[in-house]
Write a protein that holds these residues in place. Structure first.
Motif, PDB file in Angstrom:
ATOM      1  N   HIS A   1      11.512   8.148  -5.470  1.00  0.00           N
ATOM      2  CA  HIS A   1      11.831   9.269  -4.571  1.00  0.00           C
ATOM      3  C   HIS A   1      13.059   8.905  -3.741  1.00  0.00           C
ATOM      4  O   HIS A   1      13.980   9.710  -3.570  1.00  0.00           O
ATOM      5  CB  HIS A   1      10.628   9.567  -3.668  1.00  0.00           C
ATOM      6  CG  HIS A   1      10.782  10.827  -2.860  1.00  0.00           C
ATOM      7  ND1 HIS A   1      11.494  10.869  -1.691  1.00  0.00           N
ATOM      8  CD2 HIS A   1      10.333  12.088  -3.077  1.00  0.00           C
ATOM      9  CE1 HIS A   1      11.466  12.109  -1.209  1.00  0.00           C
ATOM     10  NE2 HIS A   1      10.770  12.863  -2.038  1.00  0.00           N
ATOM     11  N   SER A   2      13.116   7.656  -3.270  1.00  0.00           N
ATOM     12  CA  SER A   2      14.267   7.207  -2.479  1.00  0.00           C
ATOM     13  C   SER A   2      15.512   7.067  -3.348  1.00  0.00           C
ATOM     14  O   SER A   2      16.630   7.295  -2.883  1.00  0.00           O
ATOM     15  CB  SER A   2      13.959   5.867  -1.816  1.00  0.00           C
ATOM     16  OG  SER A   2      12.789   5.978  -1.062  1.00  0.00           O
TER      17      SER A   2
ATOM     18  N   TYR B   1       7.953  11.146  -9.802  1.00  0.00           N
ATOM     19  CA  TYR B   1       8.026  10.831  -8.379  1.00  0.00           C
ATOM     20  C   TYR B   1       9.339  11.332  -7.774  1.00  0.00           C
ATOM     21  O   TYR B   1       9.425  11.607  -6.585  1.00  0.00           O
ATOM     22  CB  TYR B   1       7.859   9.319  -8.200  1.00  0.00           C
ATOM     23  CG  TYR B   1       7.549   8.877  -6.790  1.00  0.00           C
ATOM     24  CD1 TYR B   1       7.046   9.758  -5.841  1.00  0.00           C
ATOM     25  CD2 TYR B   1       7.758   7.561  -6.414  1.00  0.00           C
ATOM     26  CE1 TYR B   1       6.765   9.339  -4.561  1.00  0.00           C
ATOM     27  CE2 TYR B   1       7.478   7.135  -5.133  1.00  0.00           C
ATOM     28  CZ  TYR B   1       6.985   8.030  -4.211  1.00  0.00           C
ATOM     29  OH  TYR B   1       6.715   7.605  -2.934  1.00  0.00           O
ATOM     30  N   MET B   2      10.382  11.453  -8.592  1.00  0.00           N
ATOM     31  CA  MET B   2      11.679  11.945  -8.114  1.00  0.00           C
ATOM     32  C   MET B   2      11.720  13.464  -7.974  1.00  0.00           C
ATOM     33  O   MET B   2      12.649  14.004  -7.392  1.00  0.00           O
ATOM     34  CB  MET B   2      12.773  11.598  -9.134  1.00  0.00           C
ATOM     35  CG  MET B   2      13.298  10.214  -9.089  1.00  0.00           C
ATOM     36  SD  MET B   2      14.658  10.112 -10.269  1.00  0.00           S
ATOM     37  CE  MET B   2      14.982   8.358 -10.191  1.00  0.00           C
TER      38      MET B   2
ATOM     39  N   GLU C   1      10.746  16.100  -6.468  1.00  0.00           N
ATOM     40  CA  GLU C   1      11.108  16.905  -5.300  1.00  0.00           C
ATOM     41  C   GLU C   1      12.620  16.870  -5.060  1.00  0.00           C
ATOM     42  O   GLU C   1      13.258  17.898  -4.845  1.00  0.00           O
ATOM     43  CB  GLU C   1      10.373  16.382  -4.059  1.00  0.00           C
ATOM     44  CG  GLU C   1      10.621  17.278  -2.867  1.00  0.00           C
ATOM     45  CD  GLU C   1      10.245  16.636  -1.547  1.00  0.00           C
ATOM     46  OE1 GLU C   1       9.988  15.414  -1.520  1.00  0.00           O
ATOM     47  OE2 GLU C   1      10.227  17.351  -0.541  1.00  0.00           O
ATOM     48  N   MET C   2      13.189  15.655  -5.143  1.00  0.00           N
ATOM     49  CA  MET C   2      14.619  15.523  -4.859  1.00  0.00           C
ATOM     50  C   MET C   2      15.482  16.069  -5.997  1.00  0.00           C
ATOM     51  O   MET C   2      16.639  16.425  -5.791  1.00  0.00           O
ATOM     52  CB  MET C   2      14.980  14.062  -4.587  1.00  0.00           C
ATOM     53  CG  MET C   2      14.332  13.463  -3.345  1.00  0.00           C
ATOM     54  SD  MET C   2      14.407  14.519  -1.877  1.00  0.00           S
ATOM     55  CE  MET C   2      16.137  14.630  -1.584  1.00  0.00           C
TER      56      MET C   2
END
Lengths: 433, 199
Positions: free
Chosen positions: A69-70, A96-97, A99-100
């Motif tokens: 995500h980061s 996990y990514m 959303e971004m």
């Protein structure tokens, strides 16, 4: 001039990806490892300190993040500032990514992020080739290319920035290739000489037209968009950008071929003996590449088979695919991904069936959906000959056989057979209503 | 000799013996020796030292290799450790072609089809004698490739070797392993001298 550590020879797909990002002179790489992508970022962490690139004064920043995500958030931040950004991930990391990734699309940020595709996990782990991860984002607005060879990984990432950063497009591009089947196998790869790569790749801009980070000219971004404001119009413009990318991808492929002598069809689809084919098998990734061998063998036996590899999946190359369906009318579509509950269970086959409805000339084409190779199971070339034989049966007898395994209107290739081993579905799901 | 042939090679090793590296090195050597397309496929699972593992190599002089599936019916089978022979999927998977086994003993050739060519080479002994080891384990993958330069493959079109050269192994070993490359090469030469045809 420093001799490069690698220039040409057998190379892993993941390392081809890493070199392509460096040769595109990316500004920022954010990284978090996940199998089978790990060696991409591992190699990049060493390449940023490699003499070859230091001697050229290349200033690529490599940032280790604490999660995927980061990683994606870092790409968004750096791209807002006008940087050329790259990363890679796979499977659960991509989830996990997510959303971004939607943020990248909405903010129109030209991120190139390669995916070593793998089976998705739940109830048990699978890390092998399967396009379920990237297919889950097929309607998120990112551009998706599905690659078939090691050289194509290198070339596609290099071309990727020209497509993604093109002023008409400004959307993220995700080149995806089968985990292990391409990421960890080695095949000859040739880099483009660095100077020539710099001439080919789209010139860097100090900032994008629509967004920047500059303390002298403060701007606000990421505000609330009320229903009466421009939300719908922004969404439509992203769709328009997808459609405009079709010609940008073709132009980029043509320019690449002119300079370096390599091409992958027109950049959208790669036909193989499809022009005069009696039956056509459409697929993506290495399976579609392997189908070309099956075509050759069948042609030697007098069967006029043809293959079409869908290389760009989003934007969907509707016209380029339908052109071949119009000619052959009998078409198999092979998916290495499952879309649960979807009409054909295959993402590509459903898209193609829907697209065929658009024109009279393709509306009555017979499209047979196939699914196989899930979770990295080998699809052998014998399996593919069998698939073609089903299509030829349909052509010659007007009816497709129910074997090897047909359920709910879809053929499932390479299942562990036996009445107690697989779910017992209806052979024909789509009877007359 | 059929120039369109794609050679399919299976390597059976134990985790830590370097079979996956050998598959990749063989690609590099073959590519340098004039093969236009090569493919190495490691069979990745839950890796651990000592467990049986497989790696595959496909070598082609003229045609593009488009088949990415694992090798099922290998032309050449390389067995890194004779204790692997009785395991399922090793000797019983050999249907034709040539077999190369690392052993300093005699092996039971009846495990393999009669028409197979079978070679043995004591590369573990060679590596230990030359002190070619890592953390005490003998390095046997490069020596096995040295033995591979000497073996023959037979099919209906005739008998042939793979056309691989010891000098190329030297070049690749020096590039890959730096000064350790010399010792690897020396072991490869010894293996090429000591490989013997037993069937």
């Amino acid at each position: 001039m420093v001799e490069p550590k690698f220039f040409e020879g057998p190379q892993k797909g993941n390392l081809a990806a890493a070199y392509a990002a460096m040769d595109a002179n990316v500004d920022v790489i954010t990284a978090y490892p996940i199998t089978p992508q790990t060696t991409v970022v591992e190699e990049l962490s060493s390449l940023v300190g490699e003499e070859e690139f230091i001697a050229r004064n290349q200033k690529t920043q490599f940032m280790r993040m604490e999660s995927e995500h980061s990683v994606a958030a870092g790409l968004v931040g750096a791209s807002y500032a006008g940087a050329r950004v790259y990363s890679a991930t796979a499977g659960q990391g991509l989830l996990y990514m997510t959303e971004m990734i939607h943020w990248m699309v909405g903010a129109r940020l030209p991120v190139v992020l390669s995916i070593a595709t793998r089976g998705l996990t739940g109830g048990g782990w699978n890390i092998w080739a399967d396009y379920g991860d990237i297919m889950g984002l097929r309607d998120s607005g990112i551009m998706i290319q599905l690659l078939g060879t090691h050289q194509e990984i290198y070339d596609s990432i290099l071309m990727g920035f020209n497509i993604s950063e093109h002023p008409d497009v400004m959307l993220p591009l995700f080149p995806a290739y089968g985990g292990f089947v391409l990421s960890h196998t080695s095949k000859p790869v040739k880099r483009v000489p660095w100077e020539e790569a710099q001439k080919f790749v789209i010139p860097k801009r100090d900032e994008w037209e629509h967004v920047w980070i500059d303390s002298e000219r403060p701007m606000m971004t990421g505000a609330l968009i009320m229903p009466q404001s421009f939300y719908a119009e922004f969404r439509i413009k992203a769709h328009e950008a997808q459609l405009k990318a079709i010609s940008v991808i073709k132009d980029t492929m043509a320019e690449f071929e002119k300079r370096f002598g390599r091409s992958y069809g027109n950049g959208l689809v790669e036909p193989y003996k499809a022009d005069d084919a009696d039956v056509l098998m459409i697929g993506y990734g290495t399976i579609a590449k392997q189908a070309e061998d099956a075509v050759d063998v069948l042609r030697e036996q007098g069967y006029k088979a043809g293959a079409l590899r869908v290389r760009t999946y989003r934007p969907f190359p509707t016209e380029d695919i339908l052109k071949y369906i119009k000619k052959t009318q009998i078409v198999g579509v092979m998916d290495r991904a499952i879309a649960f509950g979807n009409p054909t269970a295959g993402p590509l086959s459903t898209d193609i069936m829907a697209a065929c409805q658009r024109y009279d000339s393709t509306r009555n084409a017979k499209i047979l959906p196939f699914i196989g190779g899930l979770g990295g199971r080998d699809v052998t070339y014998d399996d593919q000959i069998e698939q073609f034989k089903i299509l030829f049966d349909l052509k010659e007898k007007g009816e497709a056989p129910k074997k090897p395994y047909k359920m709910w209107g879809t053929y499932w290739t390479g299942l562990i057979t036996g009445s107690d081993k697989v779910p017992q579905g209806e052979e024909e799901y789509f009877g007359d209503i | 000799m059929n120039n369109d042939k794609i050679f399919e090679i299976t390597m059976h090793g134990r985790g830590g013996q370097g079979a996956i590296t050998a598959a990749l090195l063989l690609c590099e050597i073959a590519y340098a020796d004039g093969y236009t397309d090569v493919l190495s496929i490691p069979k990745i699972g839950a890796e651990r030292r000592g467990a049986p593992i497989k790696a595959f190599t496909k070598l082609s002089r003229n045609r593009e290799i488009k088949n990415y599936a694992a090798v099922e019916d290998a032309d050449i089978t390389i067995i890194f450790d004779a204790s692997l022979i009785p395991l399922p999927g090793v000797a019983d998977a050999v249907k034709h072609g040539t077999v190369l086994v690392n052993t300093n003993q005699t092996i039971d050739v009846s495990k393999f089809p009669k028409e197979c060519k079978i070679y043995t080479v004591p590369v573990t002994d060679i590596a230990l004698k030359l002190n070619l080891t890592t953390a005490g384990y003998p390095i046997i993958n490069v020596p096995l490739l040295g033995a591979l330069t000497q073996i023959k493959y037979k099919d209906e079109t005739g008998e042939m070797d793979l056309g691989l050269h010891l000098k190329t192994i030297e070049k690749i070993a020096l590039k890959k392993f730096g000064s350790r490359g010399h010792l690897n090469y020396e072991a490869a030469v010894k293996a090429s001298e000591q490989v013997k045809e037993i069937q």
